[in-house]
Design an enzyme around this catalytic site. Sequence first.
Site, PDB file in Angstrom:
ATOM      1  N   GLY A  27       0.833  -1.203   0.000  1.00 45.37           N
ATOM      2  CA  GLY A  27       0.000   0.000   0.000  1.00 45.37           C
ATOM      3  C   GLY A  27       0.864   1.247   0.000  1.00 45.37           C
ATOM      4  N   HIS A  28       1.876   1.267   0.893  1.00 43.59           N
ATOM      5  CA  HIS A  28       2.794   2.417   0.926  1.00 43.59           C
ATOM      6  C   HIS A  28       3.517   2.555  -0.420  1.00 43.59           C
ATOM      7  CE1 HIS A  28       2.909   1.402   5.385  1.00 43.59           C
ATOM      8  NE2 HIS A  28       2.585   2.667   5.400  1.00 43.59           N
ATOM      9  N   GLN A  52      -0.578  11.281  18.038  1.00 43.43           N
ATOM     10  CA  GLN A  52      -1.837  10.800  17.466  1.00 43.43           C
ATOM     11  C   GLN A  52      -2.268   9.464  18.072  1.00 43.43           C
ATOM     12  OE1 GLN A  52      -0.168  10.602  13.306  1.00 43.43           O
ATOM     13  NE2 GLN A  52      -1.408   8.757  13.145  1.00 43.43           N
ATOM     14  N   GLY A 138      -3.440   7.475   1.541  1.00 44.45           N
ATOM     15  CA  GLY A 138      -4.236   6.280   1.229  1.00 44.45           C
ATOM     16  C   GLY A 138      -5.669   6.464   1.706  1.00 44.45           C
ATOM     17  N   LYS A 140      -7.716   4.198   2.719  1.00 41.36           N
ATOM     18  CA  LYS A 140      -8.156   3.338   3.830  1.00 41.36           C
ATOM     19  C   LYS A 140      -8.473   4.238   5.020  1.00 41.36           C
ATOM     20  CE  LYS A 140      -5.282   0.636   6.132  1.00 41.36           C
ATOM     21  NZ  LYS A 140      -5.320   1.160   7.522  1.00 41.36           N
ATOM     22  N   SER A 176      -2.198  -3.010   5.860  1.00 44.35           N
ATOM     23  CA  SER A 176      -1.975  -2.150   7.016  1.00 44.35           C
ATOM     24  C   SER A 176      -0.774  -2.678   7.776  1.00 44.35           C
ATOM     25  CB  SER A 176      -3.208  -2.197   7.935  1.00 44.35           C
ATOM     26  OG  SER A 176      -2.886  -1.659   9.204  1.00 44.35           O
ATOM     27  N   SER A 177       0.023  -1.760   8.304  1.00 46.25           N
ATOM     28  CA  SER A 177       1.153  -2.206   9.135  1.00 46.25           C
ATOM     29  C   SER A 177       0.631  -2.976  10.348  1.00 46.25           C
ATOM     30  CB  SER A 177       1.964  -1.006   9.603  1.00 46.25           C
ATOM     31  OG  SER A 177       2.339  -0.228   8.485  1.00 46.25           O
TER      32      SER A 177
HETATM   33  O1  PAF Z   1      -1.631   7.635   7.904  1.00 45.09           O
HETATM   34  C1  PAF Z   1      -0.593   7.687   8.597  1.00 45.09           C
HETATM   35  O2  PAF Z   1       0.297   6.824   8.492  1.00 45.09           O
HETATM   36  C2  PAF Z   1      -0.428   8.805   9.595  1.00 45.09           C
HETATM   37  O3  PAF Z   1      -1.632   9.129  10.197  1.00 45.09           O
HETATM   38  C3  PAF Z   1       0.260  10.053   9.003  1.00 45.09           C
HETATM   39  C4  PAF Z   1      -0.581  10.663   7.899  1.00 45.09           C
HETATM   40  C5  PAF Z   1       1.623   9.671   8.477  1.00 45.09           C
HETATM   41  C6  PAF Z   1       0.434  11.112  10.080  1.00 45.09           C
HETATM   42  O4  PAF Z   1       1.235  10.652  11.126  1.00 45.09           O
END
Ligand code: PAF
Length: 274
Positions: A27-28, A52, A138, A140, A176-177
Amino acid sequence: MRAWSDRVRREGERIALVPTMGYFHEGHLALMRRAKELADKVVVSLFVNPIQFGPQEDLAAYPRDLNRDARLAEETGVDVLFVPQVEEMYPPGFQTFVEVTELSKPLCGAKRPGHFRGVATVVLKLFNIVRPHLAVFGLKDYQQYLVIKRLVKDLNLEVEIVGHPIVREEDGLAMSSRNTYLSPEERRSATCLYKALLLARERVREGVREAPKLVEELSRFILSHPHTKIDYISFVDPEDLSPVEEISKPTLLALAVFVGRARLIDNMILEPNK
Ligand code: PAF
């Protein structure tokens, strides 16, 4: 990072940023390839953003492998892998946050207080540091995509936001990780998110329009899979995320389900007239 960006900008080249928290999967890599198509230079930021994550969440457990990520980024043609340290991003005295108030309220925002404030703040910082012309996210994390688009509009940021479709494993599980948290049995159960989305699409095609009725059926379906616990099943407007009772126009179905300790999300836009 700034010096590099200033030089590239002076040479008239366009910079794309792919913000990530690392532990790259297909995905990345798809976001990186998209970024390469859209700009001259690609910057990938890798930062597991502590602000976050909630106090009970998986910050400490979040998977990390910088060497592997660096190799994959290089093989994918990324120009810069930007990996700031926590103390650089949030030095002592840090106290400024940005909040996208309304779009951050429902869905994951209701379940993860402060999450989108942390996301919006770090993304604004990354935009100011990297100074990209565009950034790829992404879908998702659909709510995150809307939050970032709103942030850019409301604060007059000069960056174009590009959403990239969800990339899935062969059996439909969204990449997803956090999938690395799943045991083999949980991994089998985890396909229920995508299957639930397909089931909903099928029901809508058959003419079912009442969201509460669908929530009930999807909930039964998901819970019939071992190790699952529903965080939310929501039908919402794809633009403002307001709740939808009757599916009479394109509607976002968003799911968050715990499978074991992994909290997985997925979504699909359902179109009643197709
Ligand atoms: O989607 C993510 O991996 C994170 O929320 C992001 C956008 C890198 C912000 O830390």
